[in-house]
Design an enzyme around this catalytic site. Sequence first.
Site, PDB file in Angstrom:
ATOM      1  N   LYS A 185       0.799  -1.236   0.000  1.00 43.97           N
ATOM      2  CA  LYS A 185       0.000   0.000   0.000  1.00 43.97           C
ATOM      3  C   LYS A 185       0.832   1.286   0.000  1.00 43.97           C
ATOM      4  O   LYS A 185       0.411   2.326   0.496  1.00 43.97           O
ATOM      5  CB  LYS A 185      -1.008   0.037   1.167  1.00 43.97           C
ATOM      6  N   HIS A 197       7.135  -7.405  -2.227  1.00 44.17           N
ATOM      7  CA  HIS A 197       6.879  -6.742  -0.942  1.00 44.17           C
ATOM      8  C   HIS A 197       7.829  -7.296   0.128  1.00 44.17           C
ATOM      9  O   HIS A 197       7.632  -7.078   1.314  1.00 44.17           O
ATOM     10  CB  HIS A 197       5.444  -7.004  -0.471  1.00 44.17           C
ATOM     11  N   SER A 229      -4.596   2.983   4.322  1.00 43.93           N
ATOM     12  CA  SER A 229      -4.785   2.336   3.026  1.00 43.93           C
ATOM     13  C   SER A 229      -4.865   0.817   3.198  1.00 43.93           C
ATOM     14  O   SER A 229      -5.705   0.145   2.601  1.00 43.93           O
ATOM     15  CB  SER A 229      -3.630   2.719   2.100  1.00 43.93           C
TER      16      SER A 229
HETATM   17  P1  A3P Z   1      -5.036   4.880  -0.833  1.00 40.78           P
HETATM   18  O1  A3P Z   1      -5.702   3.652  -0.282  1.00 40.78           O
HETATM   19  O2  A3P Z   1      -4.489   5.762   0.247  1.00 40.78           O
HETATM   20  O3  A3P Z   1      -5.873   5.627  -1.790  1.00 40.78           O
HETATM   21  P2  A3P Z   1      -0.319  -0.283  -3.732  1.00 40.78           P
HETATM   22  O4  A3P Z   1      -0.390  -0.163  -5.201  1.00 40.78           O
HETATM   23  O5  A3P Z   1       1.076  -0.375  -3.194  1.00 40.78           O
HETATM   24  O6  A3P Z   1      -1.211  -1.358  -3.212  1.00 40.78           O
HETATM   25  O7  A3P Z   1      -0.839   1.095  -3.110  1.00 40.78           O
HETATM   26  C1  A3P Z   1      -2.182   1.467  -3.206  1.00 40.78           C
HETATM   27  C2  A3P Z   1      -2.312   2.920  -2.804  1.00 40.78           C
HETATM   28  O8  A3P Z   1      -1.757   3.747  -3.843  1.00 40.78           O
HETATM   29  C3  A3P Z   1      -3.749   3.350  -2.643  1.00 40.78           C
HETATM   30  O9  A3P Z   1      -3.741   4.375  -1.648  1.00 40.78           O
HETATM   31  C4  A3P Z   1      -4.040   3.881  -4.032  1.00 40.78           C
HETATM   32  O10 A3P Z   1      -5.164   4.731  -4.122  1.00 40.78           O
HETATM   33  C5  A3P Z   1      -2.757   4.640  -4.310  1.00 40.78           C
HETATM   34  N1  A3P Z   1      -2.552   4.949  -5.729  1.00 40.78           N
HETATM   35  C6  A3P Z   1      -2.742   4.143  -6.798  1.00 40.78           C
HETATM   36  N2  A3P Z   1      -2.512   4.796  -7.939  1.00 40.78           N
HETATM   37  C7  A3P Z   1      -2.148   6.056  -7.601  1.00 40.78           C
HETATM   38  C8  A3P Z   1      -1.795   7.222  -8.358  1.00 40.78           C
HETATM   39  N3  A3P Z   1      -1.755   7.210  -9.670  1.00 40.78           N
HETATM   40  N4  A3P Z   1      -1.502   8.348  -7.662  1.00 40.78           N
HETATM   41  C9  A3P Z   1      -1.536   8.378  -6.322  1.00 40.78           C
HETATM   42  N5  A3P Z   1      -1.869   7.312  -5.559  1.00 40.78           N
HETATM   43  C10 A3P Z   1      -2.173   6.163  -6.188  1.00 40.78           C
END
Ligand code: A3P
Length: 290
Positions: free
Chosen positions: A42, A103, A133
């Site tokens: 996340k 991860h 998140s």
């Molecule tokens: P939030 O839950 O705070 O919105 P991962 O890909 O490591 O699982 O992380 C997911 C997090 O990255 C989520 O955070 C998601 O919304 C955010 N995320 C995904 N795409 C993004 C983007 N283009 N810009 C900013 N945040 C992004």
Amino acid sequence: STLINLLEIDGVMLPVISKEIWARVCNFQARPDDLILATYPKSGTTWTQEILDMIHNDGDVAKCQRATSTERHPFIELTFTHKEKLDLDWANEMPSPRMLKTHLPSHLMPPNIWKQNCKVIYVARNPKDCMVSSYYFHKMTSMLPDPKSWEDFFEKFMAGKVVCGSWYDHVKGWWAAKDKYQILYLFYEDMKRNPKREIHKMLEFLGKTLSEDVIDKIIYHTSFDVMKENPMANQTGVPTHIFDHSISHFMRKGMPGDWKNHFTVAMNETFDKHYKKKMEGTTLTFCTEI
Ligand code: A3P
């Protein structure tokens, strides 16, 4: 059940089905031109992946939409099957140059990755937003255990009793590893504040140049609002019994600072005290808002 088995390795709960699979992860055969994207869950994995794929394809959107994000860049250790195949097998069959995600904490990385001197891009995110998140992600996916209440999850996260272990150990371990290996250490908040500057860092690290026009195109295509609507990136292709987007979207908020809507004043004090202790002596710093 779609609940993924969490195997405890060295005190870290990992999304690995079995000891046999873990042995295969440890023996993973890297290639010198592999690019590894490493994150604590996340922290912006999917976002960074999209940026790196756009860089790799010189800003050609169609090429980046050739398949879903999981198919394009599998996780080394996540042994969740898709299209009847383990990610690991998916990775082994990929043509070079590969981009792979992980991860894993740095000390549990397959040693061959270091031996081949692969380039690694690590993205870290401030723990408060990471925790929020992760809480919503646990709620929307049937792969991970029910997080119970927000208060329960808060305690578990601080104690490191969550998937992929302690956030503190993860970010500190990779911070130390960057002095030994080819690692570019980036921050989610920096990417949000100034994507152009961070993309330039990635380009320099990869030894690549792109025109400013292409870079602007990459910034647009990988912005939260555009990625949220991109079916090859927003994870809506994952079956609803695994990712239930009616509970919470994978592309949820995409903004630093949402923790303020979830941490009470008391929780924040508890957290800050604990954080100070855990991060004592490190030069690593985070910002929790931009
Ligand atoms: P939030 O839950 O705070 O919105 P991962 O890909 O490591 O699982 O992380 C997911 C997090 O990255 C989520 O955070 C998601 O919304 C955010 N995320 C995904 N795409 C993004 C983007 N283009 N810009 C900013 N945040 C992004």
